[in-house]
Design a protein around this motif. Structure first.
Motif, PDB file in Angstrom:
ATOM      1  N   ALA A  23       0.845  -1.199   0.000  1.00  0.00           N
ATOM      2  CA  ALA A  23       0.000   0.000   0.000  1.00  0.00           C
ATOM      3  C   ALA A  23       0.878   1.247   0.000  1.00  0.00           C
ATOM      4  N   GLU A  24       0.408   2.271  -0.705  1.00  0.00           N
ATOM      5  CA  GLU A  24       1.126   3.546  -0.737  1.00  0.00           C
ATOM      6  C   GLU A  24       0.575   4.537   0.271  1.00  0.00           C
ATOM      7  N   ARG A  25      -0.570   4.225   0.857  1.00  0.00           N
ATOM      8  CA  ARG A  25      -1.170   5.070   1.892  1.00  0.00           C
ATOM      9  C   ARG A  25      -1.624   4.192   3.049  1.00  0.00           C
ATOM     10  N   LEU A  26      -1.431   4.684   4.266  1.00  0.00           N
ATOM     11  CA  LEU A  26      -1.984   4.014   5.438  1.00  0.00           C
ATOM     12  C   LEU A  26      -3.473   4.331   5.504  1.00  0.00           C
ATOM     13  N   ILE A  27      -4.288   3.301   5.431  1.00  0.00           N
ATOM     14  CA  ILE A  27      -5.743   3.474   5.492  1.00  0.00           C
ATOM     15  C   ILE A  27      -6.253   2.634   6.656  1.00  0.00           C
ATOM     16  N   ASP A  28      -6.828   3.306   7.650  1.00  0.00           N
ATOM     17  CA  ASP A  28      -7.367   2.590   8.803  1.00  0.00           C
ATOM     18  C   ASP A  28      -8.765   3.106   9.110  1.00  0.00           C
ATOM     19  N   ALA A  29      -9.387   2.515  10.119  1.00  0.00           N
ATOM     20  CA  ALA A  29     -10.758   2.889  10.461  1.00  0.00           C
ATOM     21  C   ALA A  29     -10.856   4.348  10.873  1.00  0.00           C
ATOM     22  N   VAL A  63     -18.685   4.551  -1.351  1.00  0.00           N
ATOM     23  CA  VAL A  63     -19.486   3.724  -0.448  1.00  0.00           C
ATOM     24  C   VAL A  63     -20.415   2.902  -1.331  1.00  0.00           C
ATOM     25  N   VAL A  64     -20.354   1.574  -1.182  1.00  0.00           N
ATOM     26  CA  VAL A  64     -21.176   0.672  -1.981  1.00  0.00           C
ATOM     27  C   VAL A  64     -21.954  -0.254  -1.048  1.00  0.00           C
ATOM     28  N   SER A  65     -22.897  -0.972  -1.602  1.00  0.00           N
ATOM     29  CA  SER A  65     -23.672  -1.921  -0.803  1.00  0.00           C
ATOM     30  C   SER A  65     -22.796  -3.078  -0.345  1.00  0.00           C
ATOM     31  N   TRP A  66     -23.031  -3.539   0.870  1.00  0.00           N
ATOM     32  CA  TRP A  66     -22.374  -4.734   1.379  1.00  0.00           C
ATOM     33  C   TRP A  66     -23.113  -5.954   0.848  1.00  0.00           C
ATOM     34  N   VAL A  67     -22.376  -6.952   0.390  1.00  0.00           N
ATOM     35  CA  VAL A  67     -22.970  -8.195  -0.111  1.00  0.00           C
ATOM     36  C   VAL A  67     -22.559  -9.327   0.818  1.00  0.00           C
ATOM     37  N   ASN A  68     -23.524 -10.015   1.384  1.00  0.00           N
ATOM     38  CA  ASN A  68     -23.232 -11.151   2.241  1.00  0.00           C
ATOM     39  C   ASN A  68     -22.686 -12.320   1.421  1.00  0.00           C
ATOM     40  N   GLY A  69     -21.698 -12.982   1.956  1.00  0.00           N
ATOM     41  CA  GLY A  69     -21.145 -14.140   1.283  1.00  0.00           C
ATOM     42  C   GLY A  69     -19.640 -14.195   1.421  1.00  0.00           C
ATOM     43  N   ASP A  99      -5.501  -3.403  -5.091  1.00  0.00           N
ATOM     44  CA  ASP A  99      -5.703  -1.994  -5.425  1.00  0.00           C
ATOM     45  C   ASP A  99      -6.466  -1.192  -4.377  1.00  0.00           C
ATOM     46  N   ASN A 100      -7.334  -1.831  -3.613  1.00  0.00           N
ATOM     47  CA  ASN A 100      -8.228  -1.096  -2.723  1.00  0.00           C
ATOM     48  C   ASN A 100      -8.283  -1.723  -1.335  1.00  0.00           C
ATOM     49  N   ALA A 101      -8.536  -0.850  -0.349  1.00  0.00           N
ATOM     50  CA  ALA A 101      -8.831  -1.297   1.014  1.00  0.00           C
ATOM     51  C   ALA A 101     -10.338  -1.215   1.215  1.00  0.00           C
ATOM     52  N   MET A 102     -10.906  -2.188   1.906  1.00  0.00           N
ATOM     53  CA  MET A 102     -12.343  -2.248   2.120  1.00  0.00           C
ATOM     54  C   MET A 102     -12.665  -2.285   3.607  1.00  0.00           C
ATOM     55  N   PHE A 103     -13.688  -1.538   3.977  1.00  0.00           N
ATOM     56  CA  PHE A 103     -14.156  -1.488   5.355  1.00  0.00           C
ATOM     57  C   PHE A 103     -15.670  -1.655   5.364  1.00  0.00           C
ATOM     58  N   ARG A 104     -16.137  -2.586   6.182  1.00  0.00           N
ATOM     59  CA  ARG A 104     -17.585  -2.715   6.336  1.00  0.00           C
ATOM     60  C   ARG A 104     -18.093  -1.541   7.157  1.00  0.00           C
ATOM     61  N   LEU A 105     -19.202  -0.978   6.706  1.00  0.00           N
ATOM     62  CA  LEU A 105     -19.791   0.187   7.356  1.00  0.00           C
ATOM     63  C   LEU A 105     -21.200  -0.164   7.794  1.00  0.00           C
ATOM     64  N   GLY A 106     -21.383  -0.340   9.086  1.00  0.00           N
ATOM     65  CA  GLY A 106     -22.673  -0.806   9.563  1.00  0.00           C
ATOM     66  C   GLY A 106     -22.977  -2.186   9.009  1.00  0.00           C
ATOM     67  N   SER A 107     -24.265  -2.478   8.795  1.00  0.00           N
ATOM     68  CA  SER A 107     -24.641  -3.798   8.280  1.00  0.00           C
ATOM     69  C   SER A 107     -24.903  -3.799   6.779  1.00  0.00           C
ATOM     70  N   ASP A 108     -25.026  -2.595   6.179  1.00  0.00           N
ATOM     71  CA  ASP A 108     -25.496  -2.526   4.794  1.00  0.00           C
ATOM     72  C   ASP A 108     -24.482  -1.994   3.791  1.00  0.00           C
ATOM     73  N   TRP A 109     -23.344  -1.434   4.272  1.00  0.00           N
ATOM     74  CA  TRP A 109     -22.469  -0.703   3.360  1.00  0.00           C
ATOM     75  C   TRP A 109     -21.022  -1.146   3.477  1.00  0.00           C
ATOM     76  N   MET A 110     -20.256  -0.804   2.453  1.00  0.00           N
ATOM     77  CA  MET A 110     -18.820  -1.009   2.470  1.00  0.00           C
ATOM     78  C   MET A 110     -18.152   0.234   1.894  1.00  0.00           C
ATOM     79  N   PRO A 168     -12.578  -3.244   9.437  1.00  0.00           N
ATOM     80  CA  PRO A 168     -11.791  -3.635   8.261  1.00  0.00           C
ATOM     81  C   PRO A 168     -12.327  -4.926   7.658  1.00  0.00           C
ATOM     82  N   ALA A 169     -12.478  -4.930   6.339  1.00  0.00           N
ATOM     83  CA  ALA A 169     -12.944  -6.133   5.652  1.00  0.00           C
ATOM     84  C   ALA A 169     -11.774  -6.863   5.014  1.00  0.00           C
TER      85      ALA A 169
END
Length: 296
Positions: free
Chosen positions: A10-16, A104-110, A43-54, A37-38
């Motif tokens: 990673a070129e940037r520190l990305i945290d919660a 911010v995109v929808s969280w998909v279970n699975g 290329d990308n860091a992903m974080f779950r946001l609540g129950s519905d978003w990422m 953190p997900a």
């Protein structure tokens, strides 16, 4: 990618804390939601946001433009696609502490498809999804220097990998070498269309052994449909399922040969990079090459 390259740093520190700061500044109505953190891809860091978003944030400069392609084009393509894709719900902009756009995109279970076995009926559904995607692209569609090109333009790097892996792994069989030569000799693509460009199993989310979503559209571009058809050998362990996918898609012999060539491209890049520092990708590469050898 060089012969010794693996998953890039990673070129940037990305945290919660950074995610919370960005949300507070730009989307304060979402800032109260829990942030967890997900996963971080190449290329990308992903974080779950609540129950519905990422929240999806580029971790490298080269990925920033790719994320913007998702933001621009996915809302236009999604209505015709037969499998759910992560259309941006909110878009973030650069700040003094973070230099790139984010989503911010929808969280998909699975789980990603490398962690489960897809039902055989998913082969037909996946082929129908590819047909819904592989439509003519406008003149201003993204051009990807790694995916919008012909196999011949990637031949040197693929053959270098084949040579390196042949001396250390048992998967570069005479059948694989012949498949590669057949791909290079196939009629060239004369019908470019929209392609996902990076349809390996970690970009396919499965729920209860069914495909729930196709994610990570950063390599979305105009290109050869064979590039995406290569995913058939990455996703389906059953030879019957692979044949069903190809029959449903109804491709030509030339496209089939090029698709197998692109599968070798992806199989070798995933295997080589995985052996450096990403064992999950190494397993995908190994399975892909074994399946190609089995199908001949």
């Amino acid at each position: 990618m060089s012969q010794q390259s693996g998953r890039p740093d990673a070129e940037r520190l990305i945290d919660a804390a950074l995610v919370h700061e960005l949300l507070t500044l730009q989307h304060p109505d979402l800032a109260h939601l829990p942030i967890c953190p997900a996963e971080a891809g190449w290329d990308n860091a992903m974080f779950r946001l609540g129950s519905d978003w990422m929240v999806r944030l580029p971790r490298r400069a080269i990925a920033a433009q790719l994320l913007e392609h998702e933001q621009q084009w996915l809302p236009q393509l999604a209505p015709r696609l037969t499998i759910t894709v992560p259309v941006p719900y909110r878009i973030g902009v650069p700040t003094p502490n973070y230099p790139w756009k984010w989503s911010v995109v929808s969280w998909v279970n699975g789980v990603t498809a490398d962690q489960t076995e897809l039902n055989s009926d998913q082969a037909r559904l996946f082929a129908l999804f590819l047909r819904s995607l592989h439509q003519p692209a406008p003149a201003n569609a993204p051009y990807n220097p790694y995916r919008s090109v012909s196999l011949q333009q990637r031949a040197q790097v693929v053959e270098s990998r084949l040579h390196t892996l042949e001396h250390s792994m048992p998967f570069i069989t005479p059948t694989i070498k012949q498949i590669w030569q057949n791909a290079l000799q196939a009629e060239p693509n004369d019908n470019p269309c929209w392609i996902h460009g990076d349809l390996h199993p970690r970009n396919v989310v499965a729920h209860h052994e069914a495909i729930a979503s196709i994610i990570d559209w950063g390599d979305l571009a105009i290109g050869d449909r064979a590039t995406d058809l290569a995913a058939i050998w990455m996703l389906f362990s059953s030879q019957k399922a692979r044949y069903q996918a190809l029959e449903t898609y109804n491709t030509t012999h030339a496209v089939l040969n090029r698709a197998k060539g692109w599968a070798i491209f992806f199989g070798t890049i995933l295997l080589e990079a995985g052996l450096v520092n990403d064992p999950k990708h190494a397993v995908i590469g190994e399975k892909t090459l074994k399946r190609l050898s089995a199908d001949g």
